[in-house]
Structures are given as structure tokens and as C-alpha cells.
Enzyme design. Structure first.
Site, PDB file in Angstrom:
ATOM      1  CB  ILE A  51      -0.934   0.016   1.229  1.00  0.00           C
ATOM      2  CG1 ILE A  51      -1.765  -1.275   1.292  1.00  0.00           C
ATOM      3  CG2 ILE A  51      -1.842   1.245   1.189  1.00  0.00           C
ATOM      4  CD1 ILE A  51      -2.506  -1.477   2.607  1.00  0.00           C
ATOM      5  N   PRO A  52       1.177   1.796  -1.185  1.00  0.00           N
ATOM      6  CG  PRO A  52       1.103   2.528  -3.413  1.00  0.00           C
ATOM      7  CD  PRO A  52       0.528   1.501  -2.464  1.00  0.00           C
ATOM      8  CB  CYS A  53       0.973   5.313   2.665  1.00  0.00           C
ATOM      9  SG  CYS A  53       2.367   4.711   3.602  1.00  0.00           S
ATOM     10  CG  PHE A  54       6.025   5.990  -1.133  1.00  0.00           C
ATOM     11  CD1 PHE A  54       6.458   6.582  -2.304  1.00  0.00           C
ATOM     12  CD2 PHE A  54       5.780   4.624  -1.136  1.00  0.00           C
ATOM     13  CE1 PHE A  54       6.634   5.834  -3.460  1.00  0.00           C
ATOM     14  CE2 PHE A  54       5.960   3.861  -2.276  1.00  0.00           C
ATOM     15  CZ  PHE A  54       6.379   4.479  -3.452  1.00  0.00           C
TER      16      PHE A  54
END
Length: 100
Positions: A51-54
Site C-alpha cells: 500500500i504505497p502511502c508514500f
């Protein structure tokens, strides 16, 4: 499905080389007023590898001051590795914002 699940699924849609704003993710989840909930959910991201929250930034393109997975410098490095230029803690939304 919970709001957090909706948020995580929306964030998974952001492709490599693009970013989305907290507000944009909120709209994708059905309510433009969920921006704060988006931030809270991402701070508790259970699977940052998938989950690429960046890739989520604020409405000005600024990085998260308290990025939960290593701080602002870690977020900057992840974005740069993704092909996104970061200048003075900001991303150019005109160039890198996800339009999906």
C-alpha cells in the site's frame, strides 16, 4: 468493507511515478471531507510494501512531516526512487498528480 479498506484500495491505484493528495483519496472513497481520515489510516498502514502511502501528499504537493515509515526523508527517497522529483519537500502536482 471499512473506510480504511476503501482508503488502502484507493492508494493501491496510484501508479508508479504519480502521487495523489489526501483530498483526492477522500473523493475516491466517496466523501471529500474524509481527508483527515485518509491521513489517519495511512499513518496506520498495515502493509506499506503493498500500500504505497508514500505516494500521498498534501494539497500543495508537500510531503508528510511525520511520515510514519521513516520520516519525511524516507518519503522523499521513496518518491525519488519512483521517478518523482522532490524539490524543497514538495512535488510538482501539475506534473506528477494521478488523474485516474
Amino acid at each position: 468493507m471499512s473506510l480504511s479498506d476503501d482508503i488502502y484500495n484507493a492508494v493501491k491505484k496510484i501508479p508508479s511515478g504519480k502521487v495523489a493528495t489526501y483530498g483526492q483519496i477522500a473523493v475516491m472513497c466517496g466523501n471529500p471531507y474524509y481527508a483527515r481520515a485518509v491521513g489517519n489510516a495511512l499513518h496506520k498502514n498495515p502493509d506499506p510494501a503493498n500500500i504505497p502511502c508514500f505516494r500521498v501528499v498534501n494539497s500543495k504537493g508537500e510531503l508528510a512531516r511525520c511520515f510514519a515509515f521513516g520520516g519525511i526523508s524516507a518519503q522523499e527517497e521513496l518518491l525519488k526512487a519512483d521517478g518523482i522529483a522532490v524539490i524543497d519537500g514538495k512535488v510538482n502536482l501539475e506534473k506528477y498528480q494521478y488523474r485516474g
